[in-house]
Design an enzyme around this catalytic site. Sequence first.
Site, PDB file in Angstrom:
ATOM      1  N   PHE A  79      -2.438   2.629  -4.723  1.00  0.00           N
ATOM      2  CA  PHE A  79      -2.954   3.917  -4.306  1.00  0.00           C
ATOM      3  C   PHE A  79      -4.427   3.709  -3.966  1.00  0.00           C
ATOM      4  O   PHE A  79      -4.713   2.884  -3.071  1.00  0.00           O
ATOM      5  CB  PHE A  79      -2.582   4.982  -5.352  1.00  0.00           C
ATOM      6  N   ASN A  80      -5.370   4.356  -4.626  1.00  0.00           N
ATOM      7  CA  ASN A  80      -6.755   4.175  -4.170  1.00  0.00           C
ATOM      8  C   ASN A  80      -7.589   3.367  -5.164  1.00  0.00           C
ATOM      9  O   ASN A  80      -8.122   3.941  -6.107  1.00  0.00           O
ATOM     10  CB  ASN A  80      -7.390   5.548  -3.908  1.00  0.00           C
TER      11      ASN A  80
ATOM     12  N   PRO B 160      -9.488  12.419  11.353  1.00  0.00           N
ATOM     13  CA  PRO B 160      -8.163  12.212  11.977  1.00  0.00           C
ATOM     14  C   PRO B 160      -7.327  11.226  11.168  1.00  0.00           C
ATOM     15  O   PRO B 160      -7.825  10.208  10.712  1.00  0.00           O
ATOM     16  CB  PRO B 160      -8.514  11.619  13.352  1.00  0.00           C
TER      17      PRO B 160
ATOM     18  N   TYR C 251      -2.759  -0.656  10.418  1.00  0.00           N
ATOM     19  CA  TYR C 251      -2.945  -1.271   9.092  1.00  0.00           C
ATOM     20  C   TYR C 251      -1.727  -0.970   8.215  1.00  0.00           C
ATOM     21  O   TYR C 251      -1.077  -1.880   7.695  1.00  0.00           O
ATOM     22  CB  TYR C 251      -4.211  -0.739   8.423  1.00  0.00           C
TER      23      TYR C 251
ATOM     24  N   SER D  23       0.825  -1.206   0.000  1.00  0.00           N
ATOM     25  CA  SER D  23       0.000   0.000   0.000  1.00  0.00           C
ATOM     26  C   SER D  23       0.854   1.249   0.000  1.00  0.00           C
ATOM     27  O   SER D  23       1.925   1.279   0.598  1.00  0.00           O
ATOM     28  CB  SER D  23      -0.884   0.008   1.257  1.00  0.00           C
ATOM     29  N   ALA D  24       0.345   2.278  -0.627  1.00  0.00           N
ATOM     30  CA  ALA D  24       1.029   3.576  -0.640  1.00  0.00           C
ATOM     31  C   ALA D  24       1.099   4.167   0.766  1.00  0.00           C
ATOM     32  O   ALA D  24       1.891   5.086   1.023  1.00  0.00           O
ATOM     33  CB  ALA D  24       0.273   4.534  -1.563  1.00  0.00           C
TER      34      ALA D  24
ATOM     35  N   ASN E 265     -14.535   4.195   2.852  1.00  0.00           N
ATOM     36  CA  ASN E 265     -13.898   4.878   1.728  1.00  0.00           C
ATOM     37  C   ASN E 265     -14.897   5.703   0.915  1.00  0.00           C
ATOM     38  O   ASN E 265     -16.086   5.418   0.851  1.00  0.00           O
ATOM     39  CB  ASN E 265     -13.180   3.866   0.827  1.00  0.00           C
ATOM     40  N   LEU E 266     -14.342   6.701   0.248  1.00  0.00           N
ATOM     41  CA  LEU E 266     -15.151   7.707  -0.435  1.00  0.00           C
ATOM     42  C   LEU E 266     -16.072   7.142  -1.505  1.00  0.00           C
ATOM     43  O   LEU E 266     -17.293   7.381  -1.486  1.00  0.00           O
ATOM     44  CB  LEU E 266     -14.213   8.752  -1.071  1.00  0.00           C
TER      45      LEU E 266
ATOM     46  N   LYS F 131       1.528  -3.450   6.822  1.00  0.00           N
ATOM     47  CA  LYS F 131       1.972  -3.592   5.424  1.00  0.00           C
ATOM     48  C   LYS F 131       3.481  -3.332   5.321  1.00  0.00           C
ATOM     49  O   LYS F 131       4.219  -4.060   4.652  1.00  0.00           O
ATOM     50  CB  LYS F 131       1.216  -2.607   4.516  1.00  0.00           C
TER      51      LYS F 131
ATOM     52  N   ARG G 162      -6.432  12.371  -3.932  1.00  0.00           N
ATOM     53  CA  ARG G 162      -5.898  11.018  -3.957  1.00  0.00           C
ATOM     54  C   ARG G 162      -5.709  10.546  -5.399  1.00  0.00           C
ATOM     55  O   ARG G 162      -6.317  11.078  -6.315  1.00  0.00           O
ATOM     56  CB  ARG G 162      -6.868  10.050  -3.245  1.00  0.00           C
TER      57      ARG G 162
END
Length: 345
Positions: free
Chosen positions: A178-179, A293, A149, A124-125, A199-200, A153, A231
Site C-alpha cells: 500500500f503506501n 489526475p 507503472y 503494488s496495490a 508522494n505526500l 506491476k 490511503r
Amino acid sequence: MRILVTGGAGYIGSHTVLALLNSGYEVVVLDNFSNGSWEALLRVEGLTGKRITLVEGDIGDRGCLDHLFAENAIDSVLHFAGLKAVGDSMADPLTYYVNNLAGTLTLCQAMSCADVHELVFSSSATIYGDGHPMPLHEGLPSGRPASPYGRSKLMVEEVLRDLAGSDNRWRIALLRYFNPVGAHPSGEIGEDPQGAPNNLVPFIAQVAVGRRDELVVYGNDYSTPDGTGVRDYIHVMDLAEGHLRAMVALSERPGVSVWNLGTGRGHSVLEVIAAFERAAKRRIPYRIEARRPGDIAAYWADSAKAQAELGWWARRSLDEMMADTWHWQQGNPCGYQRKLGIATG
Ligand code: WQD
C-alpha cells in the site's frame, strides 16, 4: 542463507537489507544506482556491523546476472529493482516496460539457469485498479491500473503466475504494497526521492525541514470524512519485516502466494499532516488545489491474509511513521549527500 536483493540501495530495499542482516542472512545487493544510494548501504553496514556484497549492475544485463549467480550461491531473491514514479510512467511508458517488465524477465531467465527458484516480488496495490469496495483483499480480480507503472506491476504478476504454472520448482510471493512511508528509527536511513517528491509524506517532510515552501493538497472534495484522499500508510520497517516473513514462508509454499502489505487502516491527507505536525512540533503550511489526475478517493488493505498465513501484521502507528520520517529528515535535510563507494564483491 545468502539472499540477493535487487534494488537493495533504494528506499524499501535498503530497509529490507538491514532487516535481513540483523536476522543473520548474508546479503548480495544488485543495484544500478539510478535511484538508490551508495551512502544508504554504507550506513546499513554501519548500523548492523555486517558487510554487504555489492554488485553494481542492471537486472536487464544478463551477463551481469549470470556472473553474479556463478559467484554467489543465492538461495532466494527479493526483487525491488524497478521504476516507480506514476507520473513519469505516463510520460515515458516504454522505459517503464523495459525496466520493470523486461528487466524482470531477464532476472527470471538468469535465476532459472542458476537453479534459483525462490522469488519475492515487490508488487503494488495499484494492480487492483479502482471501483472495488474497501477494503481490498487478495481474492479480488485485478483491475486496470491507472498508469503504465501499475500495469507493468500487473503484467509481471501474470508472467510470474505462468512461470510457476510451467515449473513446480518455483516458489513466488507477490507482495502488494500500500503506501510505504517512514524510516528506520535510527534516523540514519530513509526516503530520499530524486527531485521534487511525487508522494505526500516525503513532500511534507521537505516542507518541515525548509526545503519546500508549502504543501499542495490535491483536492478536498472527495467522498471521504474530511474530503481529502485516504490511503493505507505502512511503516517501511513493517514492510521490510513482511518480506522476511514471506521469504521464510515460501520454503513450504510452492507456486504463487499473494499477500497485501498494509495496515488495514486508511488515513486522510489532513490526518497525515496533523500527525506530522505533532511529530515535528511545527505547522505544515498547505493550500488546497484541484484533484490530481489519476488519483482515487480512498483505498486501504484487508490485511487478514498476511496475518493468518504469515503471522505478520503492521505494528507501527501513523504517529510512529511520522516521528521516524521527521527524525530522518531533520538529521538529513538533503537526504544522502555523500556518494561514497563501498567494497564491491
Ligand atoms: C497520497 C495522497 C494524493 C502528494 C503512491 C505511489 C504508488 C504506490 C502507492 C507503490 C493522495 C495526496 C500527494 C502531494 C497530496 N506505491 N497528495 N499532495 O498516489 O497513493 O501512490 O503510493 O506501489 O506508486 O505513487 O501516494 O503519496 O502520491 O498520494 O495531496 O503533494 O496524498 O492526492 O490522496 P499514491 P501519494
